[in-house]
Scaffold this active site. Structure first.
Site, PDB file in Angstrom:
ATOM      1  CD  GLU A 193      -5.529  -2.545   7.720  1.00 17.60           C
ATOM      2  OE1 GLU A 193      -4.993  -1.968   7.066  1.00 17.60           O
ATOM      3  OE2 GLU A 193      -5.114  -3.777   7.869  1.00 17.60           O
ATOM      4  CG  ASP A 231      -7.689  -8.193   2.895  1.00 24.74           C
ATOM      5  OD1 ASP A 231      -6.652  -7.537   3.579  1.00 24.74           O
ATOM      6  OD2 ASP A 231      -7.918  -8.464   1.643  1.00 24.74           O
ATOM      7  CG  HIS A 233      -6.088  -6.927  11.482  1.00 21.08           C
ATOM      8  ND1 HIS A 233      -5.236  -7.141  10.897  1.00 21.08           N
ATOM      9  CD2 HIS A 233      -6.657  -5.813  10.877  1.00 21.08           C
ATOM     10  CE1 HIS A 233      -5.310  -6.383   9.726  1.00 21.08           C
ATOM     11  NE2 HIS A 233      -6.204  -5.528   9.709  1.00 21.08           N
ATOM     12  NE  ARG A 285      -7.799  -8.297   8.280  1.00 21.34           N
ATOM     13  CZ  ARG A 285      -6.613  -8.598   7.753  1.00 21.34           C
ATOM     14  NH1 ARG A 285      -6.182  -7.773   6.691  1.00 21.34           N
ATOM     15  NH2 ARG A 285      -5.710  -9.521   8.377  1.00 21.34           N
ATOM     16  CG  ASP A 316       3.037  -4.469   6.428  1.00 17.28           C
ATOM     17  OD1 ASP A 316       2.298  -5.192   7.087  1.00 17.28           O
ATOM     18  OD2 ASP A 316       2.783  -3.796   5.342  1.00 17.28           O
ATOM     19  CG  ASN A 323       5.846  -6.895   5.241  1.00 16.11           C
ATOM     20  OD1 ASN A 323       6.901  -7.121   5.601  1.00 16.11           O
ATOM     21  ND2 ASN A 323       4.772  -7.332   5.797  1.00 16.11           N
ATOM     22  CD  GLU A 345      -8.196  -4.822   2.775  1.00 16.18           C
ATOM     23  OE1 GLU A 345      -8.989  -4.906   3.551  1.00 16.18           O
ATOM     24  OE2 GLU A 345      -7.185  -4.414   2.407  1.00 16.18           O
ATOM     25  NE  ARG A 393      -7.677  -1.467   3.027  1.00 15.15           N
ATOM     26  CZ  ARG A 393      -6.992  -1.359   4.258  1.00 15.15           C
ATOM     27  NH1 ARG A 393      -6.777  -0.209   4.664  1.00 15.15           N
ATOM     28  NH2 ARG A 393      -6.305  -2.467   4.550  1.00 15.15           N
ATOM     29  CE1 TYR A 441      -5.608 -10.936   4.715  1.00 12.91           C
ATOM     30  CE2 TYR A 441      -3.164 -11.565   4.547  1.00 12.91           C
ATOM     31  CZ  TYR A 441      -4.260 -10.458   4.836  1.00 12.91           C
ATOM     32  OH  TYR A 441      -3.731  -9.400   5.381  1.00 12.91           O
ATOM     33  CG  HIS A 483      -2.343  -0.711   3.934  1.00 10.68           C
ATOM     34  ND1 HIS A 483      -1.199  -1.278   3.618  1.00 10.68           N
ATOM     35  CD2 HIS A 483      -2.942  -1.726   4.635  1.00 10.68           C
ATOM     36  CE1 HIS A 483      -0.987  -2.492   3.707  1.00 10.68           C
ATOM     37  NE2 HIS A 483      -2.050  -2.796   4.348  1.00 10.68           N
ATOM     38  CD1 TRP A 519      -0.038 -15.393   0.923  1.00 13.75           C
ATOM     39  CD2 TRP A 519       0.345 -13.051   1.010  1.00 13.75           C
ATOM     40  NE1 TRP A 519       0.154 -14.943   2.496  1.00 13.75           N
ATOM     41  CE2 TRP A 519       0.382 -13.828   2.626  1.00 13.75           C
ATOM     42  CE3 TRP A 519       0.760 -11.770   1.138  1.00 13.75           C
ATOM     43  CZ2 TRP A 519       0.480 -12.901   3.771  1.00 13.75           C
ATOM     44  CZ3 TRP A 519       0.818 -11.099   2.281  1.00 13.75           C
ATOM     45  CH2 TRP A 519       0.708 -11.610   3.362  1.00 13.75           C
ATOM     46  CG  HIS A 533      -4.543 -10.658   0.869  1.00 14.06           C
ATOM     47  ND1 HIS A 533      -3.035 -10.992   0.592  1.00 14.06           N
ATOM     48  CD2 HIS A 533      -4.231  -9.519   1.792  1.00 14.06           C
ATOM     49  CE1 HIS A 533      -2.280 -10.092   1.130  1.00 14.06           C
ATOM     50  NE2 HIS A 533      -2.885  -9.332   2.026  1.00 14.06           N
ATOM     51  CD  GLU A 536      -3.501  -4.568   1.346  1.00 19.10           C
ATOM     52  OE1 GLU A 536      -4.481  -4.379   2.080  1.00 19.10           O
ATOM     53  OE2 GLU A 536      -2.669  -5.157   1.574  1.00 19.10           O
TER      54      GLU A 536
HETATM   55  C1  GCO Z   1      -4.293  -5.303   5.356  1.00 21.89           C
HETATM   56  C2  GCO Z   1      -3.320  -6.068   4.373  1.00 21.89           C
HETATM   57  C3  GCO Z   1      -2.275  -6.582   5.193  1.00 21.89           C
HETATM   58  C4  GCO Z   1      -1.186  -7.162   4.140  1.00 21.89           C
HETATM   59  C5  GCO Z   1       0.384  -6.785   4.635  1.00 21.89           C
HETATM   60  C6  GCO Z   1       1.399  -7.037   3.774  1.00 21.89           C
HETATM   61  O1  GCO Z   1      -5.372  -5.230   4.754  1.00 21.89           O
HETATM   62  O2  GCO Z   1      -3.963  -4.841   6.493  1.00 21.89           O
HETATM   63  O3  GCO Z   1      -3.726  -6.915   3.421  1.00 21.89           O
HETATM   64  O4  GCO Z   1      -2.847  -7.699   6.041  1.00 21.89           O
HETATM   65  O5  GCO Z   1      -1.327  -8.382   4.110  1.00 21.89           O
HETATM   66  O6  GCO Z   1       0.409  -5.103   4.580  1.00 21.89           O
HETATM   67  O7  GCO Z   1       2.498  -6.644   4.011  1.00 21.89           O
HETATM   68 MG    MG Z   2      -5.576  -5.859   2.603  1.00 25.86          MG
END
Ligand code: GCO
Ligand code: MG
Length: 405
Positions: free
Chosen positions: A342, A213, A122, A147, A319, A37, A239, A286, A159, A315, A405, A215, A265
């Site tokens: 997921e 998450d 999600h 989530r 993306d 991504n 997460e 992940r 996020y 994961h 981020w 993040h 991830e």
């Molecule tokens: C998740 C990930 C995604 C990411 C994304 C970045 O847990 O699925 O954190 O939300 O933000 O895959 O490209």
């Molecule tokens: Mg994640």
């Protein structure tokens, strides 16, 4: 069975994807996902300029040798771009091998170990009311695990949360020549989350599995504080509570909370887990098939994790292409250390390009029984959706300094 040709296709049916298409001398077509991504063209070039010239004439059955050849032969090992390129070749070769055997891929990975594959969805909302509606909608689709991501009072973004209610799906990589910049405030976040989880538990009771998450945004002690504050609400997991390069930091979180931890991830090799797994600092890995060297690479990680009763949570955001998700479902079907899968629903017009065989209903997946990985990729349709430059957001603190981020 020899590889006759290899083509790299970058397309954007709703968002950008990088796909490798291998054809053999006996007419089979194997496909692999190489999407990273925000850096799609880097992987496309790594494949097109450095890997594709090596493939024609190779034995398509020699999956392990090809993996070692591309991994160790490159000299410059690991990293998200390299391992996504290797993943695409690996998945395409597994696709070909399974097709030549006339079997769905999971049959070559040990056969079916479970009757279904539990997924988590999600849910998101700019406030708890919107989030609650989003959770209800996922419950109506049969999800037993969700989530939950929520806006933070005083911040314009959170996020995993869409900025406007008009957006049905959270897609972080926004098309444009520059990344979107977001502002973060850890204090506001830490003060807000416990009340959100209390409201969710009051509304949905104790049985719904709630995942969250973080993040990568907290320091180790902040992560420990969050985990401790949410423990009364029994999250299924937290997460990416803190950037995982400092693997020792997870020990501090462990000392303050029994909330299960998930990470990985952004990891792309079993080497990335060399402390986290044997020191049992996490509970779920992940990594994605697409980002961890394919079926071959991810199986190594899951076999290592299984020694410590750590389970998979492959994961699966939008993306990762449907090819990457389908390969994950075949691993989920066969591997004994499965945890949860997921599922962030794709948006159209993706089905014009990726024809999938897997099914999802009532909160669980079935991998499908087409020979191979089970995804047909329409190269001609892909041409209708050209690449659009898109970046993941950049996060900053109020003082303007860059934050994770
Ligand atoms: C998740 C990930 C995604 C990411 C994304 C970045 O847990 O699925 O954190 O939300 O933000 O895959 O490209
Ligand atoms: Mg994640």
């Amino acid at each position: 069975m020899k590889i006759q040709s290899a083509d790299v296709v970058v397309c954007s049916p709703g968002r950008n994807y990088v796909t490798l298409v291998l054809k053999t001398d006996d007419g089979l077509v194997g496909v692999g996902d190489a999407t990273v991504n925000g850096r799609e063209l880097a992987v496309a070039s790594y494949l097109q300029d450095h890997v594709v010239p090596l493939l024609p004439g190779r034995d398509a059955h020699a999956i392990e040798d090809t993996w070692q050849y591309l991994h160790r032969g490159a000299y410059w090992r690991r990293g998200p771009i390299t391992m996504a390129a290797i993943a695409a070749v690996d998945v395409a070769l597994w696709d070909l091998k399974a097709q030549s055997a006339g079997l769905p891929l999971f049959e070559l990975l040990g056969g079916r170990s479970r009757s279904w594959i539990r997924a988590y969805g999600h849910a998101h909302g700019r406030d708890v009311a919107e989030l609650t509606d989003s959770v209800h909608a996922l419950r109506a689709e049969g999800f037993s695990a969700v989530r939950v991501q929520v806006g933070i009072p005083g911040l314009s973004n959170g996020y995993g949360v869409t900025v406007t209610s008009a957006q049905s799906r959270y897609e972080p990589a926004v098309a444009g020549d520059q990344p979107v910049e977001e502002v973060w405030d850890t204090g506001r976040y830490l003060r807000h989350l416990p009340s959100v989880f209390e409201e969710l538990r009051n509304t949905f009771g104790p049985d719904l599995d709630l995942l969250h998450d973080v993040h990568h945004r907290l320091s180790p002690i902040e992560a420990a504080r969050l985990a401790k504050s949410l423990e009364p609400y029994a999250p299924f997991w937290l997460e990416d509570v803190t950037p995982a390069e400092n693997q020792e930091s997870f020990r501090l979180v462990r000392e303050h909370s029994t909330v299960p931890l998930a990470t990985g991830e952004t990891f792309n090799s079993v080497v990335d887990y060399l402390r986290l797994i044997p020191e049992q600092l996490i509970d779920y890995v992940r990594s994605a098939v697409t980002h961890a060297g394919g079926v071959t690479g991810l199986r190594r990680i899951l076999d290592f994790a299984a020694l410590y009763q750590i389970r998979s949570a492959i994961h699966g955001p939008t993306d990762i292409s449907p090819i990457g998700l389908s390969a994950a479902l075949h691993i989920d079907t066969a591997h004994h250390a499965f945890g949860i899968q997921e599922f962030m629903q794709y948006q159209e017009p993706i089905s014009e390009v990726f024809d999938v065989d897997y099914t999802f209903s009532d909160g669980v997946f079935q991998p499908g029984d087409r020979p191979g990985v089970g995804v047909r990729f329409d190269v001609d349709a892909a041409k209708r959706f050209p690449y659009r430059r898109a970046y993941l957001p950049v996060n900053r603190l109020a003082d303007g300094s860059v934050h994770d981020w």
